[in-house]
Design a protein around this motif. Structure first.
Motif, mmCIF file in Angstrom:
data_model
loop_
_atom_site.group_PDB
_atom_site.id
_atom_site.type_symbol
_atom_site.label_atom_id
_atom_site.label_comp_id
_atom_site.label_asym_id
_atom_site.label_seq_id
_atom_site.Cartn_x
_atom_site.Cartn_y
_atom_site.Cartn_z
ATOM 1 N N ARG A 1 35.174 50.831 9.369
ATOM 2 C CA ARG A 1 35.878 50.211 10.366
ATOM 3 C C ARG A 1 35.909 48.424 9.365
ATOM 4 N N ARG B 1 45.426 42.922 8.436
ATOM 5 C CA ARG B 1 45.119 42.657 9.860
ATOM 6 C C ARG B 1 43.243 43.811 9.678
ATOM 7 N N PRO B 2 42.532 43.214 10.457
ATOM 8 C CA PRO B 2 41.580 43.552 10.793
ATOM 9 C C PRO B 2 41.816 45.030 11.652
ATOM 10 N N LEU B 3 41.389 46.116 11.617
ATOM 11 C CA LEU B 3 41.446 47.475 12.344
ATOM 12 C C LEU B 3 41.065 46.598 13.679
ATOM 13 N N VAL B 4 40.976 47.094 14.963
ATOM 14 C CA VAL B 4 41.356 47.198 16.580
ATOM 15 C C VAL B 4 40.252 48.595 16.365
ATOM 16 N N SER B 5 40.527 49.497 16.157
ATOM 17 C CA SER B 5 39.985 50.684 16.875
ATOM 18 C C SER B 5 39.419 51.226 15.081
ATOM 19 N N THR B 6 38.252 52.293 15.510
ATOM 20 C CA THR B 6 37.725 53.022 14.044
ATOM 21 C C THR B 6 38.935 54.076 13.935
ATOM 22 N N VAL B 7 39.258 53.991 12.550
ATOM 23 C CA VAL B 7 39.702 55.088 11.944
ATOM 24 C C VAL B 7 39.171 56.720 11.894
ATOM 25 N N HIS C 1 38.284 49.229 6.058
ATOM 26 C CA HIS C 1 39.798 49.356 5.718
ATOM 27 C C HIS C 1 40.113 48.372 6.549
ATOM 28 N N ARG C 2 40.970 47.891 6.370
ATOM 29 C CA ARG C 2 42.055 46.990 6.934
ATOM 30 C C ARG C 2 43.717 48.324 7.688
ATOM 31 N N ALA C 3 44.402 47.039 8.252
ATOM 32 C CA ALA C 3 45.815 47.534 8.640
ATOM 33 C C ALA C 3 47.050 46.784 7.717
#
Lengths: 350, 350
Positions: free
Chosen positions: B104, B83-89, B107-109
């Motif tokens: 962001r 899934r796409p990231l909701v918050s920046t990591v 990267h992916r979740a």
């Protein structure tokens, strides 16, 4: 812009200045900062020492974390709330396959709020590239890149999550409903010592809703108390009518609520409780009389007040009475929890 | 283990084998794989070509994504939903400050489900270190590290999210309630052409709930249809009583539901609708008669069936009748949406 102005006006906010949004997140924030800067023309606001940046999609932010990031920003120049990662983060290769995965324990999700010394973040935005403004997402990164300011990271609570998907709206609705159901005010229509059955109902409610603060008082001499309760933002009222068979007391309460503007933000639940002694009045007759509540309910619904009636069977037998009151408490708890417009004006029977 | 056995038995699952959990995620998965492997003693299960690994905390997984990861695993050896990231990591430094933030967009979740050729993932688990088994979180990473298998990444839907916090339970409850409210079956107590008022109510309901599939039929000759509707897992029934003033038809429906075991998984809502013509029967008398519903409701509630009554005012005036029916439809919609145990047995009035 007009929508926002409408919201500010409708909810009577006094300390909000609106700024035109930009086409990206960073451009919007930059516009906000410019409105606070001294070097901009027509600036009516004072330049602050510390500025807090937050997302409207994180509506459940607590004062506590705002304070923490502001204090940390004063010391470190920048600070932001973080949360543990819920899922592992991976980096895909160009062909849509796994390139590598990141160690979950050594990474965090960067959330909002974030706070900065105004001069730090304003300079970062002034220096940053168009590419940053278009595609960047992280203010802490700008402060690091352009001002060499390493942000202090502050653990935030789960409530900081971003309302993103439909499920998040469901969650937000439930959280709000839960929060405004934490206090119930019971109003009796007579002096306290006479109120055996009202007191019993109060006890039942305390049992049924054991995390809820239940307060009570007689409406006739509770004018001042009632104002206080409304000021404390209690959104749930139970009006217990033992001595009288009409809606006089409920009406007084409704008038006080309408004057208070309490229901401007959230719907207020009012439950008018009546008792039925079969020996005195036939059930059907009592029901018919109480059905008037439909009309009152229709009227106050326009002002975001959800009025329902509750008729509690009042037998001589003490055990049966307890059972009726227990059922009544369950119904009250349900009406408060659901806060549903569809059942307004109904007369429920316990 | 006993709890899980109880669940499997209670919901009559036939194709589930349980395996003892390990103390970490990876150890539990390894135990599951061992139960499928040929080289283990006492293995009663056949080794599959592809194995899918999933988290119970992601209950809303769709068949579609299971199929996609299984097919991709067959081709690539491994596959997982992302899934796409909701918050920046971000990556914190040792002193709790920002070290760097990740882009962001690149990267992916990594979510679940993931699928593997059985031989690939089993070998990866056999070869991996104790450190991996203790602290690892990502199966795709094991396949990459120990079998050099680059997993294919498959876009998942937002429904794959992990039920982690209290708010996620709220969201899950709302999603389930929404899903089981998508179909309403209306049963009339007479032949179709006689059913003007029942038909009108049906039309109102279709208007009120415009994404909902509303089906209808006469209960008397709907025995077979009803079985079909129950098989389709319709959880909402409206029993319209025009010709009769008692609960005969509602009872037939309740019996059919009880026999069907439909309510084993989710509560079934049944609304018994009656009409009141003031000229024929006084309101109070009708109410008193219909209050019997409380007793039926108490009985069927034990079997997860939520029964309510609805009394619709039936005036001569066509416009007023439409208004009553509209109110009735709103109440029905609310009862189905809320699916609340606290209001079971109530008689609502439209």
């Amino acid at each position: 812009m007009e929508v926002m102005k409408g919201i500010v006006q409708r909810y009577q906010h006094k300390r909000i200045s609106l700024v035109e949004a930009g086409v990206t997140r960073h451009r919007s924030i930059f516009n906000g900062l410019k409105a606070l800067a001294e070097d901009q023309p027509n600036s009516k606001l004072c330049k602050p020492e510390v500025v807090i940046i937050h997302d409207a999609v994180r509506p459940f932010v607590e004062e506590d974390v705002l304070l923490k990031v502001a204090i940390a920003a004063k010391e470190h120049g920048a600070a932001g709330a973080i949360r543990p990662l819920v899922s592992t983060v991976i980096s895909p290769s160009a062909d849509g396959c796994l390139d590598h995965s990141l160690d979950r324990a050594s990474h965090r999700a960067s959330e909002m709020p974030q706070a900065f010394l105004f001069d730090v973040i304003y300079e970062a935005y002034q220096q940053c590239s168009d590419y940053d403004l278009e595609f960047g997402t992280e203010c802490l990164q700008l402060a690091l890149k352009y001002c060499h300011t390493k942000a202090k990271l502050v653990e935030g609570s789960p409530d900081l999550w971003k309302v993103t998907y439909k499920r998040d709206l469901y969650a937000a609705e439930s959280i709000i409903k839960e929060r405004i159901s934490q206090q119930i005010c019971i109003l009796m229509d007579a002096k306290e010592d006479e109120e055996h059955v009202g007191r019993c109902l109060e006890e039942m409610l305390k049992k049924e809703l054991n995390h809820v603060k239940v307060t009570s008082g007689a409406l006739c001499h509770a004018g001042r108390d009632l104002q206080q309760i409304i000021l404390e933002q209690c959104y749930n009222f139970v009006c217990v009518n033992v001595m009288t068979s009409d809606f006089e007391e409920t009406r007084k309460l409704l008038n006080a609520l309408e004057e208070s503007n309490l229901s401007i933000l959230y719907p207020v639940v009012v439950i008018s409780v009546h008792f039925l002694d079969y020996k005195l009045v036939p059930f059907g007759q009592k029901m018919e009389h109480l059905m008037q509540i439909k009309e009152f309910a229709k009227e106050v619904k326009k002002r975001n007040i959800l009025l329902c009636g509750l008729l509690v069977y009042y037998p001589q037998d003490e055990q049966k009475l307890q059972e009726s009151l227990r059922q009544g408490a369950t119904i009250i708890a349900t009406l408060i929890k659901e806060r549903s417009f569809g059942l307004v004006g109904q007369l429920l029977v316990a």
